[in-house]
Design a protein around this motif. Sequence first.
Motif, short mmCIF file in Angstrom:
data_model
loop_
_atom_site.label_atom_id
_atom_site.label_comp_id
_atom_site.label_asym_id
_atom_site.label_seq_id
_atom_site.Cartn_x
_atom_site.Cartn_y
_atom_site.Cartn_z
N THR A 41 -4.65 1.96 1.29
CA THR A 41 -5.89 2.41 0.66
C THR A 41 -5.60 3.27 -0.56
N ALA A 42 -4.54 4.09 -0.46
CA ALA A 42 -4.22 5.00 -1.55
C ALA A 42 -3.85 4.24 -2.82
N PHE A 43 -3.41 2.98 -2.68
CA PHE A 43 -2.99 2.20 -3.86
C PHE A 43 -4.08 1.26 -4.36
N LYS A 44 -5.24 1.27 -3.70
CA LYS A 44 -6.28 0.31 -4.11
C LYS A 44 -7.20 0.91 -5.16
N THR A 45 -7.69 0.06 -6.04
CA THR A 45 -8.66 0.50 -7.03
C THR A 45 -10.05 0.54 -6.38
N PRO A 46 -10.98 1.32 -6.96
CA PRO A 46 -12.34 1.37 -6.38
C PRO A 46 -12.95 -0.03 -6.22
N ARG A 47 -12.68 -0.92 -7.19
CA ARG A 47 -13.26 -2.27 -7.13
C ARG A 47 -12.73 -3.02 -5.90
N GLU A 48 -11.42 -2.89 -5.68
CA GLU A 48 -10.82 -3.55 -4.52
C GLU A 48 -11.39 -3.02 -3.21
N LEU A 49 -11.63 -1.69 -3.18
CA LEU A 49 -12.12 -1.07 -1.96
C LEU A 49 -13.54 -1.50 -1.65
N GLN A 50 -14.32 -1.75 -2.70
CA GLN A 50 -15.72 -2.13 -2.48
C GLN A 50 -15.86 -3.60 -2.07
N SER A 51 -14.96 -4.44 -2.61
CA SER A 51 -15.17 -5.87 -2.39
C SER A 51 -14.89 -6.24 -0.94
N PRO A 52 -15.80 -7.01 -0.35
CA PRO A 52 -15.70 -7.30 1.08
C PRO A 52 -14.54 -8.23 1.44
N ASP A 53 -14.04 -9.03 0.48
CA ASP A 53 -13.01 -9.98 0.88
C ASP A 53 -11.61 -9.63 0.34
N ALA A 54 -11.41 -8.34 0.00
CA ALA A 54 -10.06 -7.93 -0.42
C ALA A 54 -9.14 -7.92 0.80
N GLY A 55 -7.87 -8.21 0.56
CA GLY A 55 -6.91 -8.26 1.66
C GLY A 55 -6.52 -6.86 2.12
N ILE A 56 -5.63 -6.85 3.11
CA ILE A 56 -5.16 -5.55 3.61
C ILE A 56 -4.25 -4.88 2.60
N LEU A 57 -3.38 -5.68 1.97
CA LEU A 57 -2.45 -5.11 1.00
C LEU A 57 -3.13 -4.99 -0.37
N PRO A 58 -2.80 -3.94 -1.12
CA PRO A 58 -3.37 -3.80 -2.47
C PRO A 58 -2.80 -4.88 -3.40
N GLU A 59 -3.54 -5.20 -4.49
CA GLU A 59 -3.09 -6.25 -5.41
C GLU A 59 -1.80 -5.84 -6.12
#
Lengths: 286, 296
Positions: A41-59
């Motif tokens: 979570t600490a490495f994810k961008t706000p957009r990634e965190l909001q999107s419902p189909d983002a994976g577990i690992l950050p991009e």
Amino acid sequence: MTTLARTSAVGRSRIARPLQYLALLAYMCFLAFPLLFLLTTAFKTPRELQSPDAGILPERLDWTNFTAAIDKADLFTAAGNSLLVAVTTTAIVTAVALPAAYALVRFRTRLRAFATGWILLSQVFPFILIIIPLFLLLKDIGLVNTLLGLVLVYAVWSLPFSLWMLQGYVAAIPVELEEASAVDGAGRLKTLARIVLPLLAPGLVATSLFTFINSWNEFFFALVLIQDPDMQTLPLALARFVGAEGQVQLGQLAAAALLACLPSLVFFLLIQKRLTAGLLSGAVKG
Amino acid sequence: MSAVRSRRREGRDAWLLVLPALLPVMLFSVYPLVYGVLLGFTDAAAGLGVETHFNGLDNYVELAGNELFWKSFKIGLVWAFSVTILQFLASLGLALLLNLDLRLRWLARTLALIPWAMPPVIIAIMWQLMLNPSYGPVNRALDAIGLPGGVNWLGEAAVALPVVIVVGVWAGMPQTTVTLLAGLQSVPAELNEAAAIDGASTWRRFWHVTLPALRPIITAITTLDLIWNFNSFALVFVLTAGGPGGTTMLPSLFAYNEAFRYGHFGYAAAMGNVMVVLIGAFLILYLRAQSRRRFQ
């Protein structure tokens, strides 16, 4: 008869082993997943965190959450306060507990029963009974809302446990070594400095690290005693960060939380061999 | 003659060395503790120029009729016992596994310590994120396998307490596991081998050899866990602050609110006294039962 027992044991372990690994895996997922999740979570961008189909690992490894968390002035001040309080507490507790622990182990006095009783009692009493009078007392001498007041409280309440741990380490040093040194004509101080202190060093390091981590992590006393935002410690600042910003900046919150538990994570990594070997187990409290 | 003198000198040295520790402890912990117990028999309250009077048992008479406090006390007992028992069972299982000669045991032993290395405030923040109704991985995983997700784990009265108990178990497992593991390692291997040669099954060996050898350690760690859990504050304070609707209002949170939100110092101290007496009485009964068992 024995061969029969052995074959059945082998047969059983063929089923049992995979089941044991499965159980261990389940335990590891339960215990380690939350930290892994915090890390991603600490490495994810706000957009990634909001999107419902983002994976577990950050991009990708995005450090902006960390820099943003550090840039937040109040978190930085809070970390400074926590460091100051924890270091001062550790120094005071170690300086006071070391001679006391030595005396309690090596000299037969009635103090020992009192100390043991006090250490046990200090575990049982609910903090509410202690914090109200402490709050009133510190208010009377003008130490509420100061880091000095917090250091005093932490030092006093870390003392029983440090004393208990150190007593164990002192007792482990064979008294014959000291006697031999005395027979060789060394004075008491010289014996302490040359014989006892070097042998005590690992125990002393472990004890002071425990004191440091406990003060660094403490929340309840700080919550009551510190109201001024400039004086708050890291756990306080983080708890308020959640209240104030809540869901909005999940990534930053996770980054700040990770940074805050870095000291204790490193510490536990360092001592984990001794911990799991059971060496410290008698002298450890959460 | 000289022996007496040296004994006396030793006593004086001991006092000199202990004094720097003794003075602050007397001033900042013995004195507050006595003061705190006494406050429970007064009407002390926050505010300038408010006078404090002894009011005997008034606080306790009022407490006896305070349904909210007893509800909170009951929640505290449910919390402390559930967390302690579940923690013990889960930790015993993990300790037994970690004591086996499995591959990657060192990794598992390291990972098992993770919750211990995290401060309660961080644990609470982390689990809030985990259990977040819309973004949290718990609900996403439930959605993914087709179960009804969207449960507001920390916000619904029916599920909040069990969920908080699970987090409590998670947070305290390492201490209990490490303690039990140390105990297991001190059980003489010959005992188990002898029982195995006599044809005892794994289960019977566990029940008749390992468990009795562990009993003193089990008593010690469950007692400590129970005290720590009953007095715990930070984890639940940050997770739910006692909500929703007071369903996770542990007695320590209740007394904290009474003292520092409403300023009723005397009344809150009285709650602390009641907590000490009841938990102390329980501990005495438990420890007595355990020691009787050992001597049978």
